[in-house]
Design an enzyme around this catalytic site. Structure first.
Site, short mmCIF file in Angstrom:
data_model
loop_
_atom_site.label_atom_id
_atom_site.label_comp_id
_atom_site.label_asym_id
_atom_site.label_seq_id
_atom_site.Cartn_x
_atom_site.Cartn_y
_atom_site.Cartn_z
N ARG A 245 0.90 -1.09 -0.07
CA ARG A 245 -0.11 -0.01 0.04
C ARG A 245 0.76 1.24 -0.19
O ARG A 245 2.13 1.19 0.37
CB ARG A 245 -0.92 0.02 1.38
CG ARG A 245 -1.70 -1.20 1.48
CD ARG A 245 -2.61 -1.09 2.71
NE ARG A 245 -3.69 -2.38 2.82
CZ ARG A 245 -3.18 -3.35 3.61
NH1 ARG A 245 -2.05 -3.56 4.16
NH2 ARG A 245 -4.04 -4.22 3.70
N LYS B 284 -1.90 -2.54 8.16
CA LYS B 284 -3.33 -2.08 8.81
C LYS B 284 -3.20 -2.57 10.41
O LYS B 284 -2.92 -3.65 10.40
CB LYS B 284 -4.47 -2.16 8.02
CG LYS B 284 -4.72 -1.35 6.79
CD LYS B 284 -6.08 -1.65 6.16
CE LYS B 284 -6.23 -0.95 4.98
NZ LYS B 284 -7.52 -1.14 4.38
N HIS C 278 -2.01 2.46 -5.95
CA HIS C 278 -2.84 1.03 -5.45
C HIS C 278 -3.17 0.15 -6.75
O HIS C 278 -3.12 -0.97 -6.23
CB HIS C 278 -4.26 1.38 -4.87
CG HIS C 278 -4.60 0.48 -3.77
ND1 HIS C 278 -4.00 0.30 -2.72
CD2 HIS C 278 -5.56 -0.37 -3.76
CE1 HIS C 278 -4.43 -0.39 -1.74
NE2 HIS C 278 -5.37 -0.99 -2.28
N ARG D 259 -0.60 -2.51 -6.57
CA ARG D 259 -1.11 -3.63 -5.58
C ARG D 259 -1.73 -4.59 -6.19
O ARG D 259 -1.88 -5.79 -6.18
CB ARG D 259 -1.36 -3.05 -4.43
CG ARG D 259 -1.77 -3.94 -3.38
CD ARG D 259 -2.38 -2.79 -2.12
NE ARG D 259 -3.01 -3.76 -1.14
CZ ARG D 259 -2.60 -4.53 -0.08
NH1 ARG D 259 -1.41 -4.61 -0.10
NH2 ARG D 259 -3.25 -5.18 0.73
N HIS E 251 -4.17 -9.16 4.07
CA HIS E 251 -5.46 -9.15 4.30
C HIS E 251 -5.83 -10.10 5.59
O HIS E 251 -5.41 -11.23 5.82
CB HIS E 251 -6.20 -9.67 2.91
CG HIS E 251 -6.39 -8.99 1.80
ND1 HIS E 251 -6.52 -9.04 0.56
CD2 HIS E 251 -6.17 -7.60 1.89
CE1 HIS E 251 -6.49 -8.31 -0.16
NE2 HIS E 251 -6.26 -7.05 0.52
N TYR F 132 -9.78 -10.72 -6.38
CA TYR F 132 -9.01 -10.89 -7.44
C TYR F 132 -9.26 -11.87 -8.19
O TYR F 132 -8.58 -11.96 -9.17
CB TYR F 132 -7.48 -10.83 -6.98
CG TYR F 132 -7.15 -9.46 -6.34
CD1 TYR F 132 -6.83 -8.45 -6.69
CD2 TYR F 132 -7.04 -9.33 -4.87
CE1 TYR F 132 -6.45 -7.14 -6.28
CE2 TYR F 132 -6.84 -8.18 -4.16
CZ TYR F 132 -6.52 -7.08 -4.90
OH TYR F 132 -6.16 -6.05 -4.27
#
Length: 226
Positions: A74, A98, A170, A173, A196, A205
């Site tokens: 990211r 995150k 992004h 990514r 994730h 995806y």
């Protein structure tokens, strides 16, 4: 809104506050998932080939582009990297995603070469004398590159490569994840590399790899080819 109304009346009926559910015939619309844009291999090469110079800024930008694509980071993760997070000899990096969750990501050969060149020939020239800056990527003032600065760098090369205006950092990514899946990587591995928490997020995806689906179909289905 319709979903909220429907479930409200379901709750009311279950609690015996009403006898009939007036919203039972309301149809709840399915969520309209927006598939992420990703770049094809030719487009990606065109973008990466936009920066080839040897001045400090060009060495930094090359390393930024290569690392963004090689590791699927990211924007916040890219600018958050410190020099100590990179292990060039072992070819991996540690990234804080995150929620401060840390993950380890392999670094490809081209990205490792670009980072090495940046560290040896570029970064020190942008630092002020006696600087203790730990950031891997710095701006012209020798300070940590910001997300806004990162976006401006990417925007210039995206335009130079003639790519659509909605391509962003992004997008690299998304391209990282899509190309891995098209190359045969399993979903669980891609989930770990992207950081994730829920594999459901990664599954988006699987909906943008028609080339991979066609390849597998041709290879595996007995009636796909003579």
């Amino acid at each position: 809104a319709s979903a909220a109304v429907k479930f409200f009346y379901v709750f009311m009926k279950e609690e015996q506050l009403i006898k009939e559910n007036p919203a039972r015939t309301i149809e709840v619309p399915r969520p309209d998932f927006k598939l992420p844009r990703y770049l094809g291999l030719v487009q990606m090469e065109a973008l990466l080939n936009q920066v080839r110079g040897q001045n400090p800024s060009q060495l930094r930008d090359r390393a930024l582009l290569e690392l963004a694509y090689a590791c699927g980071l990211r924007a916040s993760e890219l600018v958050g990297l410190d020099v100590g997070d990179i292990r060039l000899k072992e070819r991996y990096l540690r990234c804080r995603g995150k929620g401060g969750k840390e993950r380890v990501i392999p670094v490809g050969e081209e990205a490792a070469k670009a980072i090495k060149a940046w560290l040896e020939k570029g970064r020190r020239l942008l630092l002020t004398s006696g600087s203790s800056e730990r950031a891997l990527f710095v701006n012209h003032r020798g300070k940590r590159l910001t997300r806004q600065g990162l976006w401006q760098i990417f925007k210039g090369y995206i335009q130079a490569a003639g790519l659509p205006k909605d391509v962003s950092p992004h997008t690299l990514r998304h391209s990282f994840a899509t190309h891995l899946l098209e190359g045969g990587a399993d979903l669980r591995t891609v989930q770990e590399l992207l950081g994730h928490a829920d594999i459901g997020t990664t599954q988006i995806y699987t909906r943008v790899t028609p080339q991979h689906l066609l390849k597998v179909f041709k290879q595996c289905h007995p009636r796909a080819k003579r």
